[in-house]
Motif scaffolding. Structure first.
Motif, mmCIF file in Angstrom:
data_model
loop_
_atom_site.group_PDB
_atom_site.id
_atom_site.type_symbol
_atom_site.label_atom_id
_atom_site.label_comp_id
_atom_site.label_asym_id
_atom_site.label_seq_id
_atom_site.Cartn_x
_atom_site.Cartn_y
_atom_site.Cartn_z
ATOM 1 N N LEU A 9 16.079 0.054 -49.377
ATOM 2 C CA LEU A 9 14.711 -0.315 -49.046
ATOM 3 C C LEU A 9 14.292 0.295 -47.716
ATOM 4 N N PHE A 10 15.182 0.296 -46.728
ATOM 5 C CA PHE A 10 14.887 0.900 -45.429
ATOM 6 C C PHE A 10 14.663 2.405 -45.589
ATOM 7 N N ARG A 11 15.501 3.055 -46.382
ATOM 8 C CA ARG A 11 15.354 4.485 -46.611
ATOM 9 C C ARG A 11 14.028 4.796 -47.303
ATOM 10 N N TYR A 12 13.643 3.963 -48.262
ATOM 11 C CA TYR A 12 12.371 4.155 -48.958
ATOM 12 C C TYR A 12 11.195 4.015 -47.990
ATOM 13 N N ARG A 13 11.192 2.956 -47.206
ATOM 14 C CA ARG A 13 10.090 2.736 -46.269
ATOM 15 C C ARG A 13 10.001 3.848 -45.241
ATOM 16 N N LYS A 14 11.126 4.368 -44.866
ATOM 17 C CA LYS A 14 11.174 5.413 -43.849
ATOM 18 C C LYS A 14 10.572 6.722 -44.360
ATOM 19 N N ASN A 15 10.714 6.998 -45.646
ATOM 20 C CA ASN A 15 10.302 8.288 -46.190
ATOM 21 C C ASN A 15 9.098 8.219 -47.117
ATOM 22 N N LYS A 16 8.437 7.079 -47.243
ATOM 23 C CA LYS A 16 7.359 6.980 -48.215
ATOM 24 C C LYS A 16 6.144 7.830 -47.831
ATOM 25 N N LEU A 18 6.147 10.674 -46.162
ATOM 26 C CA LEU A 18 6.506 12.054 -46.449
ATOM 27 C C LEU A 18 6.423 12.308 -47.948
ATOM 28 N N ALA A 19 6.824 11.349 -48.746
ATOM 29 C CA ALA A 19 6.757 11.466 -50.202
ATOM 30 C C ALA A 19 5.314 11.545 -50.677
ATOM 31 N N ILE A 20 4.416 10.788 -50.060
ATOM 32 C CA ILE A 20 3.006 10.829 -50.440
ATOM 33 C C ILE A 20 2.426 12.216 -50.200
ATOM 34 N N VAL A 21 2.697 12.789 -49.046
ATOM 35 C CA VAL A 21 2.204 14.135 -48.733
ATOM 36 C C VAL A 21 2.803 15.154 -49.700
ATOM 37 N N LEU A 22 4.081 15.010 -50.023
ATOM 38 C CA LEU A 22 4.742 15.922 -50.955
ATOM 39 C C LEU A 22 4.128 15.834 -52.349
ATOM 40 N N VAL A 23 3.854 14.635 -52.817
ATOM 41 C CA VAL A 23 3.255 14.454 -54.143
ATOM 42 C C VAL A 23 1.857 15.069 -54.191
ATOM 43 N N ILE A 24 1.067 14.855 -53.158
ATOM 44 C CA ILE A 24 -0.276 15.446 -53.114
ATOM 45 C C ILE A 24 -0.196 16.965 -53.122
ATOM 46 N N THR A 25 0.728 17.514 -52.348
ATOM 47 C CA THR A 25 0.897 18.965 -52.285
ATOM 48 C C THR A 25 1.300 19.532 -53.640
ATOM 49 N N ILE A 26 2.257 18.926 -54.307
ATOM 50 C CA ILE A 26 2.701 19.403 -55.625
ATOM 51 C C ILE A 26 1.573 19.274 -56.641
ATOM 52 N N LYS A 86 2.488 9.875 -38.363
ATOM 53 C CA LYS A 86 3.090 8.562 -38.578
ATOM 54 C C LYS A 86 4.558 8.699 -38.963
ATOM 55 N N GLU A 87 4.867 9.657 -39.824
ATOM 56 C CA GLU A 87 6.258 9.886 -40.211
ATOM 57 C C GLU A 87 7.082 10.372 -39.023
ATOM 58 N N THR A 88 6.507 11.237 -38.205
ATOM 59 C CA THR A 88 7.207 11.722 -37.016
ATOM 60 C C THR A 88 7.486 10.580 -36.045
ATOM 61 N N LEU A 89 6.490 9.720 -35.838
ATOM 62 C CA LEU A 89 6.699 8.573 -34.951
ATOM 63 C C LEU A 89 7.773 7.634 -35.501
#
Length: 120
Positions: A9-16, A18-26, A86-89
């Motif tokens: 769960l921590f890993r998911y919250r940490k990278n969500k 980045l995943a949103i930006v990746l999904v939009i890009t793809i 936000k992901e960088t912070l």
């Protein structure tokens, strides 16, 4: 078992974000961006929301037409910057700065709303 779930769960919250930006890009890279236009705010109140034209703006942005993307809706650049910052912070543990970033993003949304309804 709960410890393993907590780590996931921590890993998911940490990278969500980045995943949103990746999904939009793809999604845009494969040109799957045809979405019928329907905005409740525009239909009911006859006002454009801050995110009207965002899909088209993202298409222009990812094709390298930054000036056209900003002309259509500058929030496309703002959203990308928001999620990346936000992901960088989060990655560097500077979570105390996130509320200021979120308030700044809300301010830009409000400015875009005023700009698209009064000055256009």
């Amino acid at each position: 078992m709960n410890l393993n779930y907590s780590k996931q769960l921590f890993r998911y919250r940490k990278n969500k974000y980045l995943a949103i930006v990746l999904v939009i890009t793809i999604y845009i890279a494969f040109q799957g961006s045809y979405i019928p236009h329907f905005c409740l705010l525009e239909e009911i109140l006859h006002l454009k929301c801050s995110f009207c034209g965002l899909t088209h703006s993202f298409e222009e942005l990812f094709q390298g037409n930054i000036v056209n993307a900003i002309k259509i809706n500058y929030m496309s650049v703002g959203i990308l910057l928001f999620f990346l910052l936000k992901e960088t912070l989060n990655q560097f543990g500077k979570t105390k700065n996130i509320p200021m970033l979120e308030n700044t993003f809300i301010l830009f949304c409000l400015i875009q709303f005023i700009d698209s309804n009064i000055f256009s």
